[in-house]
Design an enzyme around this catalytic site. Structure first.
Site, short mmCIF file in Angstrom:
data_model
loop_
_atom_site.label_atom_id
_atom_site.label_comp_id
_atom_site.label_asym_id
_atom_site.label_seq_id
_atom_site.Cartn_x
_atom_site.Cartn_y
_atom_site.Cartn_z
N ASN A 10 1.17 -1.40 0.13
CA ASN A 10 -0.70 -0.05 0.02
C ASN A 10 0.83 1.86 -0.43
O ASN A 10 1.19 1.48 1.29
CB ASN A 10 -0.66 0.12 0.84
CG ASN A 10 -1.66 1.01 1.26
OD1 ASN A 10 -1.48 1.87 0.57
ND2 ASN A 10 -2.12 1.66 2.50
N LYS A 12 0.33 4.27 0.18
CA LYS A 12 -0.72 5.35 -0.25
C LYS A 12 -0.64 6.59 -0.47
O LYS A 12 -0.47 6.27 -1.45
CB LYS A 12 -0.25 5.68 1.80
CG LYS A 12 -0.21 4.21 3.24
CD LYS A 12 -0.28 4.14 4.01
CE LYS A 12 -0.33 3.03 4.79
NZ LYS A 12 -0.18 3.04 6.50
N HIS A 99 -9.07 0.69 4.86
CA HIS A 99 -8.13 0.92 5.41
C HIS A 99 -8.43 1.89 6.91
O HIS A 99 -9.14 2.97 7.13
CB HIS A 99 -6.94 1.18 4.19
CG HIS A 99 -5.51 1.96 5.40
ND1 HIS A 99 -5.63 2.70 5.95
CD2 HIS A 99 -4.46 0.59 5.00
CE1 HIS A 99 -3.37 1.83 6.61
NE2 HIS A 99 -4.03 0.66 6.11
N GLU A 101 -6.50 4.29 7.94
CA GLU A 101 -6.64 5.99 7.53
C GLU A 101 -7.97 6.57 7.24
O GLU A 101 -8.19 8.17 7.21
CB GLU A 101 -5.35 6.74 6.89
CG GLU A 101 -3.82 6.29 7.93
CD GLU A 101 -2.64 5.52 6.74
OE1 GLU A 101 -2.98 5.33 5.74
OE2 GLU A 101 -2.19 5.08 7.65
N GLU A 171 -5.00 -5.39 10.53
CA GLU A 171 -3.90 -3.83 10.49
C GLU A 171 -4.76 -3.62 12.21
O GLU A 171 -5.11 -2.82 12.02
CB GLU A 171 -4.19 -3.05 9.46
CG GLU A 171 -4.09 -3.68 8.48
CD GLU A 171 -3.24 -2.58 7.37
OE1 GLU A 171 -2.20 -3.43 6.65
OE2 GLU A 171 -4.41 -1.87 6.80
N GLY A 177 2.74 1.91 10.70
CA GLY A 177 3.92 2.83 10.98
C GLY A 177 4.69 3.54 12.37
O GLY A 177 5.09 4.20 12.24
N SER A 217 3.98 -2.25 10.36
CA SER A 217 5.12 -2.48 10.64
C SER A 217 5.73 -3.55 9.77
O SER A 217 6.73 -4.32 10.35
CB SER A 217 5.36 -2.78 11.99
OG SER A 217 5.01 -0.94 12.59
P1 13P Z 1 3.06 0.09 7.68
O1 13P Z 1 3.90 -1.47 6.74
O2 13P Z 1 3.65 1.01 7.33
O3 13P Z 1 2.97 -0.36 9.68
O4 13P Z 1 1.51 0.44 7.48
C1 13P Z 1 0.25 -0.91 6.93
C2 13P Z 1 0.03 -0.49 5.98
O5 13P Z 1 -1.09 0.71 6.85
C3 13P Z 1 -0.42 -1.05 5.76
O6 13P Z 1 -1.77 -0.68 4.66
#
Ligand code: 13P
Length: 255
Positions: A10, A12, A99, A101, A171, A177, A217
């Site tokens: 992803n 982002k 997601h 976010e 997740e 992150g 992560s």
């Molecule tokens: P990270 O791998 O940066 O922690 O992000 C995970 C994520 O949100 C994937 O959709």
């Protein structure tokens, strides 16, 4: 059990279309010795889909394409939104839906997630539906009921054929992150609970075929621990998907 491992990146809100085209090419170079046992997917922003899709096609790469969101309507007066069939037109295979976010910053709810999941299937693509709890929910020991609620609502009203193709990404929000992670056993416990929830909705034969990813992560150093768990069928990777060598390391860990 026969579930093919899936590692999806992803991206982002990172990468221009030019940067995305280079990244997918670099990734293909890193993975050129692998045999395709693991399914590899990249998820650029909307603006990068065309360029990345073109590289994949021209170079005959064994890499799938994901979008990060879409609208649930087929078309309409929804300024700024993207309809599922516009993504299919760019040869998108998967759409990430719900997601954390999007839920946190863009008002996504279980109801809109469910509408999007159905719309993605109807358009001929496969949703990667994201679920996961906050740290407060985890510390209150309410992860299972919370995530079960997200799965029950988000995956409602599918046909069994759709449900077995659905991909669910677990997740934990506090692991995204942050470098913090659940133990692999604890991630697997939630994945197993998600599979049991789908089993209760659509029957165990459907649940056995459905793939569940872990996200949060994931790095080349820790990926194997998660991928070795029986109910974890791969990963949804954020930060580490933005560098070809680290994402390739995660794909290798899935072999
Ligand atoms: P990270 O791998 O940066 O922690 O992000 C995970 C994520 O949100 C994937 O959709």
């Amino acid at each position: 059990m026969g579930r093919r491992m899936l590692v999806a990146g992803n991206w982002k809100m990172y990468t221009t279309s030019g940067e995305g085209a280079i990244l997918v090419q670099d990734l293909a170079d890193e993975l050129s010795d692998l045999d395709g046992e693991v399914e590899v997917v990249v998820g650029p922003p909307f603006t990068g889909l065309k360029a990345v899709s073109t590289v994949i096609e021209l170079d005959h790469l064994e890499i799938g394409l994901a979008a990060q969101d879409c609208h649930w309507e087929a078309e309409g007066a929804f300024t700024g939104a993207i309809a599922p069939r516009m993504l299919l037109d760019l040869h998108v295979d998967y759409v990430i839906v719900g997601h954390s976010e999007r839920r946190e910053y863009f008002g996504e709810t279980d109801e809109t997630v469910n509408r999007k999941v159905k719309a993605v299937f109807e358009a001929g693509m496969v949703p990667i539906m994201c679920v996961g709890e906050t740290l407060v929910t985890r510390e209150a020991l309410e992860t299972d009921p919370y995530v079960r609620g997200q799965v029950t609502a988000g995956a409602a009203g599918l046909t069994p054929e759709q449900a077995e193709r659905l991909v669910i990404a677990y997740e934990p929000i506090w692991a995204i992150g942050t470098g913090r992670m659940p133990t692999p056993e604890s991630a697997n416990d939630v994945a197993r609970m998600i599979r049991a929830t789908i089993g209760a909705m659509y029957g165990p034969p459907v649940a056995v075929k459905m793939r569940i990813l872990y996200g949060g992560s994931v790095k080349p150093e820790n990926a194997k621990m998660f991928f070795s768990e029986p109910d974890v069928d791969g990963g949804l990777v954020g930060g580490a998907a933005l560098k070809a060598d680290s994402f390739a390391g995660i794909v290798r860990a899935a072999h």
